[in-house]
Design a protein around this motif. Structure first.
Motif, mmCIF file in Angstrom:
data_model
loop_
_atom_site.group_PDB
_atom_site.id
_atom_site.type_symbol
_atom_site.label_atom_id
_atom_site.label_comp_id
_atom_site.label_asym_id
_atom_site.label_seq_id
_atom_site.Cartn_x
_atom_site.Cartn_y
_atom_site.Cartn_z
ATOM 1 N N THR A 18 3.346 -7.905 -13.029
ATOM 2 C CA THR A 18 4.775 -7.393 -13.502
ATOM 3 C C THR A 18 5.209 -6.481 -12.633
ATOM 4 N N ASP A 19 6.230 -6.468 -12.788
ATOM 5 C CA ASP A 19 7.722 -5.457 -11.657
ATOM 6 C C ASP A 19 8.044 -4.292 -12.009
ATOM 7 N N GLY A 20 7.415 -3.315 -11.992
ATOM 8 C CA GLY A 20 8.526 -1.896 -12.416
ATOM 9 C C GLY A 20 7.353 -1.490 -13.571
ATOM 10 N N THR B 274 -1.339 -4.449 -10.863
ATOM 11 C CA THR B 274 -2.111 -5.254 -9.506
ATOM 12 C C THR B 274 -2.948 -4.069 -8.789
ATOM 13 N N ALA B 275 -4.625 -4.325 -8.635
ATOM 14 C CA ALA B 275 -4.997 -2.806 -7.757
ATOM 15 C C ALA B 275 -6.791 -4.193 -7.156
ATOM 16 N N GLY B 276 -6.786 -3.440 -5.806
ATOM 17 C CA GLY B 276 -7.576 -4.312 -5.009
ATOM 18 C C GLY B 276 -8.499 -2.284 -4.633
ATOM 19 N N ARG C 134 -2.810 -0.639 -5.340
ATOM 20 C CA ARG C 134 -2.129 0.053 -6.516
ATOM 21 C C ARG C 134 -1.037 -0.246 -6.674
ATOM 22 N N ASP C 135 -0.506 -1.197 -6.811
ATOM 23 C CA ASP C 135 1.033 -1.545 -7.245
ATOM 24 C C ASP C 135 1.695 -2.133 -8.259
ATOM 25 N N ARG D 212 3.437 -9.344 -4.844
ATOM 26 C CA ARG D 212 1.632 -8.861 -4.386
ATOM 27 C C ARG D 212 0.679 -9.534 -4.017
ATOM 28 N N GLU D 213 1.406 -11.101 -3.695
ATOM 29 C CA GLU D 213 0.768 -12.127 -2.979
ATOM 30 C C GLU D 213 0.937 -11.942 -1.480
ATOM 31 N N ARG D 214 2.060 -11.352 -0.792
ATOM 32 C CA ARG D 214 2.677 -10.907 0.548
ATOM 33 C C ARG D 214 1.610 -9.491 0.797
ATOM 34 N N ILE D 215 1.574 -8.982 -1.056
ATOM 35 C CA ILE D 215 0.702 -7.322 -0.600
ATOM 36 C C ILE D 215 -0.615 -8.450 -0.410
#
Length: 481
Positions: free
Chosen positions: A326-328, A333-335, A353-354, A361-364
């Motif tokens: 989800t964007d915004g 997404t939490a790691g 977390r973002d 997300r995949e780049r992060i």
């Protein structure tokens, strides 16, 4: 005395009609014996508060009202039985059309039937003759000769008719409120269905009455933004820092923390007894009208120690990802990066977390793996369905050269988080100081009824992997080949 004796029966009826017309609370007192002939009426100041706000809708001063109040305090009887009958009778508004809804049909039918019993009673008919049409007098729907009607339905099937009043009593059951799917359905009904069921969008009213069960329940959604709802919140035990005031000039009259809402029915002994049985989470939501206990419920978060640095020797380190796309807004997404120390403790080293779209997300995740280094095992939580499996496999492929694995977790979130809770309670989980500490702890405080649980999911997954015997590390190495 002689003047009183000279009053005729009609005079007394006229006095009673006027008394009932002056306030809904008066009507409740007089009509109670019709619905509950074997139970004496017990009045509490909260009845006046609820009635005052319902009267404001009748008078046109409000058209959106949210009531949070514990069970057993007459919330359904007041809003779904006495109030509509009061409008049809003492207030001379038999043309009012009302939809009474709940999370299940049976509850809505129960209150619709009670109202019909009250309307049809000799007591009511003698004072406010209101004839129901014979061809429209059913269990779930009845109409009077002034074209006013009352309908009962489950909210999911609220289609067709439009009402002057829509009362949504208990949008969630206690059990279903913990289901994300159920909450999403209820919120969709709130956003898309309720507004379309109003006879007059400008003047028709919506009343939602419920107990708080989750941060993301219907009340939470309303309170998060300005949807025009007056909020009447009356917890079982008074909390001075949460004193309720409304635009009508109402203020919770209690002054001492812990002061009871309805001691005439729920005494201190009764409340304390029930609290022991219910547990902290249920008490917080159902009694106190906040989804989580002040001190936390599932996790004893106050036993977490924040340390400046981790031990020099760490036995194994894992970064566990709970992915969202989800964007915004929506889920995060939490790691969570966690390690075991030689002292037997678990160290939360870092949390990322973002709220980002899938591509970012995949780049992060890839960039984080590069920063973490080859010594950190990366685990990806696989969502259900073929889409979840494909997404996890794509992430694993993007992490070529690193120790990367995926799993589809089994069991409820609370069950998966139990080992983490146990280790926190034992004082075996420590946080390395960082800007992420507050958000992480805040999520622990409200789990499992918080709006978000992404960090808890990731931390639980990390700890559960670290808790596996060391020999499983040989399996990881074989899987890398």
């Amino acid at each position: 005395m002689s003047a009183a004796l000279s009053l005729s029966n009609e005079d007394w009826l006229a006095i009673e009609r006027e008394y009932c017309a002056r306030s809904l609370a008066n009507f409740v007192r007089e009509a109670w014996h019709v619905l509950e002939p074997g139970q004496p009426y017990i009045h509490g100041w909260h009845v006046d508060a609820i009635c005052e706000h319902l009267e404001a809708i009748t008078n046109g001063d409000l058209n959106r009202l949210l009531i949070n109040i514990p069970p057993g305090t007459m919330k359904s009887t007041l809003t779904s039985v006495f109030w509509p009958a009061w409008e049809w009778g003492p207030k001379g508004l038999p043309h009012i059309r009302m939809i009474g809804a709940s999370h299940e049909q049976g509850l809505a039918v129960r209150d619709t039937r009670k109202m019909r019993n009250l309307i049809n009673s000799p007591w009511f008919q003698q004072r406010w003759p209101t004839a129901l049409t014979s061809d429209q007098n059913q269990k779930t729907f009845y109409e009077n000769e002034a074209t006013g009607w009352r309908q009962a339905c489950a909210v999911a099937s609220m289609t067709g008719k439009r009402g002057d009043r829509v009362v949504w009593d208990d949008p969630h059951s206690v059990e279903a409120a913990l289901s994300a799917a159920h909450r999403e359905t209820a919120l969709r009904v709130f956003q898309e269905t309720l507004p379309t069921r109003l006879n007059n969008p400008d003047k028709s009213a919506i009343v939602i009455v419920m107990q708080r069960l989750h941060e993301a329940d219907v009340s939470g959604f309303i309170l998060e933004d300005d949807y025009g709802y007056e909020h009447l919140c009356l917890p079982m035990e008074f909390e001075s820092d949460r004193r309720c005031t409304t635009s009508l000039g109402f203020t919770d009259p209690r002054t001492e923390d812990g002061e009871l809402l309805f001691p005439q029915r729920f005494s201190r002994e009764t409340v304390d007894r029930d609290k022991k049985v219910m547990g902290a989470m249920a008490v917080a939501g159902q009694f106190q009208q906040r989804p989580a206990p002040r001190g936390g419920g599932f996790f004893e978060w106050d036993k977490l120690e924040v340390v400046e640095t981790p031990p020099k020797k760490l036995l194994q380190t894992i970064r566990y990802w709970d992915k969202a796309g989800t964007d915004g807004g929506g889920d995060w997404t939490a790691g969570v990066k966690m390690a075991t120390g030689a002292d037997g403790c678990f160290y939360v080293l870092d949390v990322i977390r973002d709220q980002v779209a899938a591509s970012k997300r995949e780049r992060i995740i890839r960039q984080t793996a590069e920063v973490d280094g080859l010594g950190v095992h990366t685990w990806i939580e696989q969502e259900g369905g073929s889409g979840g499996k494909e997404s996890a496999e794509n992430t694993i492929r993007s992490l070529a050269g690193y120790s990367a694995f995926s799993e589809r977790p089994t069991g409820e979130k609370s069950a998966r988080a139990t080992p983490l809770s146990t280790q926190i309670e034992a004082g075996n989980v420590k946080l390395v100081r960082g800007a992420w500490n507050k958000d992480f702890i805040d999520e622990l405080k409200t789990f499992p009824v918080g709006k978000h649980d992404d960090q808890v999911d990731a931390a639980s997954g990390a700890l559960n992997k670290l808790a596996v015997p060391v020999k499983s590390g040989l399996v990881l190495k074989r899987n890398r080949r």
